[in-house]
Write an enzyme that holds these catalytic residues in place. Sequence first.
Site, mmCIF file in Angstrom:
data_model
loop_
_atom_site.group_PDB
_atom_site.id
_atom_site.type_symbol
_atom_site.label_atom_id
_atom_site.label_comp_id
_atom_site.label_asym_id
_atom_site.label_seq_id
_atom_site.Cartn_x
_atom_site.Cartn_y
_atom_site.Cartn_z
ATOM 1 N N SER A 404 0.829 -1.203 0.000
ATOM 2 C CA SER A 404 0.000 0.000 0.000
ATOM 3 C C SER A 404 0.862 1.251 0.000
ATOM 4 C CB SER A 404 -0.929 0.000 1.210
ATOM 5 O OG SER A 404 -0.168 -0.019 2.389
ATOM 6 N N HIS A 425 -1.798 -2.690 -5.620
ATOM 7 C CA HIS A 425 -2.359 -2.283 -4.325
ATOM 8 C C HIS A 425 -3.830 -2.684 -4.301
ATOM 9 C CE1 HIS A 425 -3.572 1.170 -1.392
ATOM 10 N NE2 HIS A 425 -3.578 -0.002 -0.812
ATOM 11 N N GLU A 437 -5.053 -0.461 -7.549
ATOM 12 C CA GLU A 437 -4.040 0.498 -8.023
ATOM 13 C C GLU A 437 -2.881 -0.324 -8.573
ATOM 14 O OE1 GLU A 437 -3.717 4.686 -5.604
ATOM 15 O OE2 GLU A 437 -3.127 2.929 -4.491
ATOM 16 N N ASN A 475 -3.386 6.415 -0.790
ATOM 17 C CA ASN A 475 -2.870 6.576 0.573
ATOM 18 C C ASN A 475 -2.044 7.844 0.736
ATOM 19 O OD1 ASN A 475 -4.193 4.402 1.559
ATOM 20 N ND2 ASN A 475 -2.457 3.012 1.509
#
Length: 713
Positions: A404, A425, A437, A475
């Site tokens: 992540s 991700h 992702e 993130n």
Amino acid sequence: MVDYIARDGVALLQVNNPPVNALSHHVRVAIEEGLKKAGQDPRIKSIVISGKGSFIAGADIKDVSKPTILELCDLIESSGKPVVAAIKGFALGGGHEIAISCHYRIAHEKSKFGFPEVDIGILPAAGGTQRFPRLVGLEAALDLIPSGRHIGAAQAFKLGIVDKVVRGDAVEEAVKFAKSIAGEPLVDRRTSQRPVMGAENAFLAAAVKLAMKKKKGMIAPIVCLSVSFMGSLLPFEQGIQVEAAEAVVVFTSGQMGALQYAFFAQRAAPKWLLPCGASFKTVKGRPIRNAAVIGAGTMGTGITMAMLNAGIPVTLVEQDRKFLDKGVSLLKLLYAGSVSLRKITQDQCDAILSKLNTAVGYKSLTNVDLVIEAVYENMALKKQIFAELDRICPPETFLWTNTSALDIDEIASATRRPDKVLGTHFFVPAYHMKLLENVRGKLTSAETVASAQMFGTRIGKIPVVVGNCHGFVGNRMLHKYVYEADFLIEEGCWPEDVDMVAENFGLPLGPFKVRDLSGLDIRVRGLLEQAKAAGIEINPATRFLNGERISLLSKSLVDKGHCGRKTGRGFYNYGKPGGKIPLNDRFIKDVIVEYCAERGIERRKVAYQEIEERLFLPLINEGFKILEEGIASKPEDIDTIWLLGYAWPRHTGGPMYYANMVGLDKIYNRICHYNELHKHSAHWQPSLLLKKLAASKTPMKDWMEVAQASSKL
Ligand SMILES: C/C=C(\C)C(=O)SCCNC(=O)CCNC(=O)[C@H](O)C(C)(C)COP(=O)(O)OP(=O)(O)OC[C@H]1O[C@@H](n2cnc3c(N)ncnc32)[C@H](O)[C@@H]1OP(=O)(O)O
């Protein structure tokens, strides 16, 4: 656009507007002409409306003009000759309204029905809110219209939407049927002339509550409910007037534009473009015939399930038999749950599990197209695994890492094939969440990117290509929101104040309820690791890390045993470990006050507007920096990531669309204001791209031209 085929006294009007037979202007005109032609031709005794491939997926979202679908529906229903809808594929929105304006409906067993209007911010305003309750009764109408849910032919038959369900060719059946009813009276077949069944029952309160929960913050579902309900108490013509008046409310609300944008953004996001010019149009991916997943924890088992569900054979690998068995038991438990919930049959479950292999160690991975490593976030461990995989797997095998935030280039450097290394991700739970992702490193090849995108689509995800930086797109932006949430508490808010503002904005849970759910200790561990990497020793007085403001409030809570829901206390009190209901807690407030006093932080009353701006503006600012740096190739990618990965309220379109809607100059000025006040937080330094776009008032569709021109300077 609409083929007119006259045969044996039946006129077949077949909409032919690929890909989904949307009711664009030409289609509506052609249906109108076809109906008139059939009406005037004495040889024609009945009419069938159908679609080539599928029936009609509703209005063309890009083109809503005259003749309106309402006018078409009225023309169909008032026809003196029977009109039969022959439905295959989708009868959605305006297509559904056309179907229920026909006098009869014959549907293929695999066809689907629904009113997706609410999901693009409007209501079925072509008479749908009035005709549908008259056809199925108020209870079913108040369930289906505001939910936007699709139903299958069998349920549509049960509800009385369709008259007959067929296995064979619905058009042929409809033509045969149309011939058989030529000349029959139509009075009781006109939906608008039926009474509404069940209008005396009080479903409204329950339906409103459900809509407020499931479509939080959206205007259209509530308007749908009130209009359908009012219409059930009024004659049809008056109901239509109420529908038209309320349609203006939703058509002019910003939500319609935002929801339509979200629809297209989600379809644009998988269409990738790399800075070198390679794109989905020019590069083909390699199909994945079989794969291996390293790590049988939550992520590894979730990713394995996502692949098994798509029919990809997977070998689940662990270093230790005990961990492997635990992961396999968890996976089997989840499938058994799906069987008991009747989401899949036992046979389907057995077929899925027959594609699962397991292995201890990597030795058997000599014939796989893809390996996805999904161990915990530890760079040294991941590099060690990649080096070993690189030795064992064939040179053409893709090696992808589920992470992540970690640096893809550094992981790739442990291999001799950095071109085949990419970050995937996945979001938790990986078998369910739609977003993926796909993170390209600086040496990742275009073929690898194309393959990852193709793979993502195959396993039912919306894959979005992003560049490599800490936290990637989602993130990286989220971290700024989380930082500011903590600072707001330090400065005077209580957790419930901040959560309320975030939830009023439309997020399902505020930042502190989310942290209680994921565990405060996780964030503290992250902060401590960051400090260690920076060579800084954390002590209770630490307020800055590399010159950046940080908050150690979570650490103070964790030190007192407040790790979140799992320990029964975090930012809220849950009564017992594993409790679910957050209660405000005096003790937690005392910890916060003491924490501030120890650091000499003066607490103050923070206004609602400041809380909202400080939560969302840094995240938006970061989004513009991400565009500026080429980490995302278009704003639609960022918005899709936030809509699907972080439950950003869909009726605001996503953070970038929202910024555009509010006005970039306003957003920029407020960011500059906070930048003056918070010099120790780099996330307040305004993005240069944002500054340029705000000054030039560039429309959103041209933002990337400005971004690219700036990057060439
Ligand atoms: C007033 C308003 C009235 C009367 C209405 O009817 S509002 C309701 C309008 N209809 C919808 O909202 C339905 C939207 N479409 C879908 O839900 C799905 O597309 C589908 C279930 C019909 C098919 O799904 P799928 O097979 O997965 O295909 P895609 O979703 O990928 O779509 C294929 C391409 O068609 C474009 N598209 C789809 N629907 C519309 C539409 N209503 N108007 C314009 N264009 C539409 C979609 O963008 C895809 O295009 P590309 O990305 O391939 O360019």
